[in-house]
Scaffold this active site. Structure first.
Site, PDB file in Angstrom:
ATOM      1  N   HIS A 196       0.333  -0.970  -0.123  1.00  0.00           N
ATOM      2  CA  HIS A 196       0.449   0.125   0.005  1.00  0.00           C
ATOM      3  C   HIS A 196       0.880   1.388   0.178  1.00  0.00           C
ATOM      4  CE1 HIS A 196      -3.497  -2.371   0.463  1.00  0.00           C
ATOM      5  NE2 HIS A 196      -3.149  -2.318   1.799  1.00  0.00           N
ATOM      6  N   ASP A 223      -2.796 -10.313  -2.484  1.00  0.00           N
ATOM      7  CA  ASP A 223      -3.100 -10.157  -1.365  1.00  0.00           C
ATOM      8  C   ASP A 223      -4.490  -9.369  -1.259  1.00  0.00           C
ATOM      9  OD1 ASP A 223      -2.368  -8.736   1.234  1.00  0.00           O
ATOM     10  OD2 ASP A 223      -3.936  -7.558   0.440  1.00  0.00           O
ATOM     11  N   HIS A 265      -6.219  -7.320  -0.924  1.00  0.00           N
ATOM     12  CA  HIS A 265      -6.135  -5.990  -0.850  1.00  0.00           C
ATOM     13  C   HIS A 265      -5.726  -5.218  -1.968  1.00  0.00           C
ATOM     14  CE1 HIS A 265      -6.744  -6.557   3.400  1.00  0.00           C
ATOM     15  NE2 HIS A 265      -7.713  -5.597   3.466  1.00  0.00           N
ATOM     16  N   ASP A 312      -4.284 -12.573   2.689  1.00  0.00           N
ATOM     17  CA  ASP A 312      -5.549 -12.358   3.601  1.00  0.00           C
ATOM     18  C   ASP A 312      -6.772 -12.347   2.724  1.00  0.00           C
ATOM     19  OD1 ASP A 312      -4.524 -10.006   2.140  1.00  0.00           O
ATOM     20  OD2 ASP A 312      -4.774  -8.496   3.858  1.00  0.00           O
TER      21      ASP A 312
END
Ligand SMILES: [Zn+2]
Length: 292
Positions: free
Chosen positions: A111, A148, A150, A229
């Site tokens: 991120h 991931d 996200h 995740d």
């Protein structure tokens, strides 16, 4: 990150324990991650940002960069070593000393943008490793793979429009950071998945969207933002992946790497917050990398 935060030290303990319990550890070579240098970090982060984050590092207690992302007195050092791990991984596989590398690191990185820390991330470790490969090794085409749950907004922001780098990703949408549905460059293959999507949707995305783009790009090195995740047991999201999906996608990527890059794969831990599911998923991923 503070008490009760999901991005906690137990994550790495769980992974280490599982690798030992599974018998895999005996097949691994361990390396201590060096700290990334300022030069290595500045290939993907603005100097002003690097100064700012150094100045923000607290002497004691926690300093919050945003509501999700805190620094303790040791965070900056940990983040430097996390980025340095990917740099070392790149050096190991590019020199042929290792066939592949997995970086068991915290904090995650995908991120972090060129000028912004967010989502538990300070430095974009995978981006630092990719930029190192392009600058220091004779590599012209790299692929970043991000599974991931996200969206890897930082990596996308850093490499959008850089045709040396192809990024392919899957992520839950809508979910933090709510980006990725409109790719920032033609070198971005973003596949948003609706909440509840499981193995079938993931494998279809890989077969239909990722693999054709990867084979066209012919990467000489693959760097994986390996977040776990999207596992069905993870507390932070709502995809339904299982360990077998991580083994399967790893085999697909080994296939791509073998076709174009002498099997060079560097994988770095991003998310994954259900400790048992994280440890089991990493174990399956690493088992496939070792089996090659
Ligand atoms: Zn994540």
């Amino acid at each position: 990150m503070g008490a009760y935060h999901p991005e906690c030290p137990d994550r790495l303990t769980a992974i280490g324990d599982r690798l030992i319990a599974s018998g895999l550890d005996a097949y691994l070579q361990h390396h201590t991650a060096p700290a990334a240098t300022r030069e290595q970090l500045s290939r993907v982060h603005d100097d002003a940002y690097l100064d700012q984050i150094e100045a923000a590092s607290p002497e004691a207690g926690l300093h919050y960069l945003d509501p999700d992302t805190a620094m303790c007195p040791h965070s900056l050092s940990a983040a430097r070593h996390a980025a340095g791990a990917v740099v070392l991984g790149v050096d190991l596989v590019m020199s042929g000393r290792s066939a592949s590398a997995f970086c068991a690191v915290r904090p995650p990185g995908h991120h972090a943008e060129s000028r912004r820390a967010m989502g538990f991330c300070l430095y974009n470790s995978v981006a630092v490793g990719v930029a190192h490969a392009l600058a220091e090794h004779e590599v012209e085409r790299v692929a970043v793979v991000d599974f991931d749950v996200h969206h890897g907004n930082g990596t996308e922001e850093i490499f959008a429009g850089d045709d040396r780098v192809l990024m392919v990703s899957t992520f839950q949408h809508p979910l933090y950071p709510y980006s990725g549905t409109r790719p920032l460059g033609s070198n971005m293959v973003n596949v948003p998945l609706a909440p509840g999507s499981g193995s079938e949707a993931f494998r279809a995305a890989v077969m239909d969207k990722w693999l054709p783009a990867l084979d066209e790009h012919r990467p000489q090195l693959i760097v994986i933002s390996a977040g776990f995740d999207a596992h069905r047991e993870d507390p932070l999201a709502n995809l339904e992946f299982v360990e077998a999906d991580y083994a399967w996608v790893t085999r697909q990527l080994i296939g791509v790497a073998a076709r174009h890059g002498e099997r060079r794969i560097v994988s770095s831990l991003e998310g994954g917050y259900g400790l048992s599911a994280l440890a089991r998923s990493v174990s399956e991923h690493v088992r496939e990398l070792v089996a090659g």
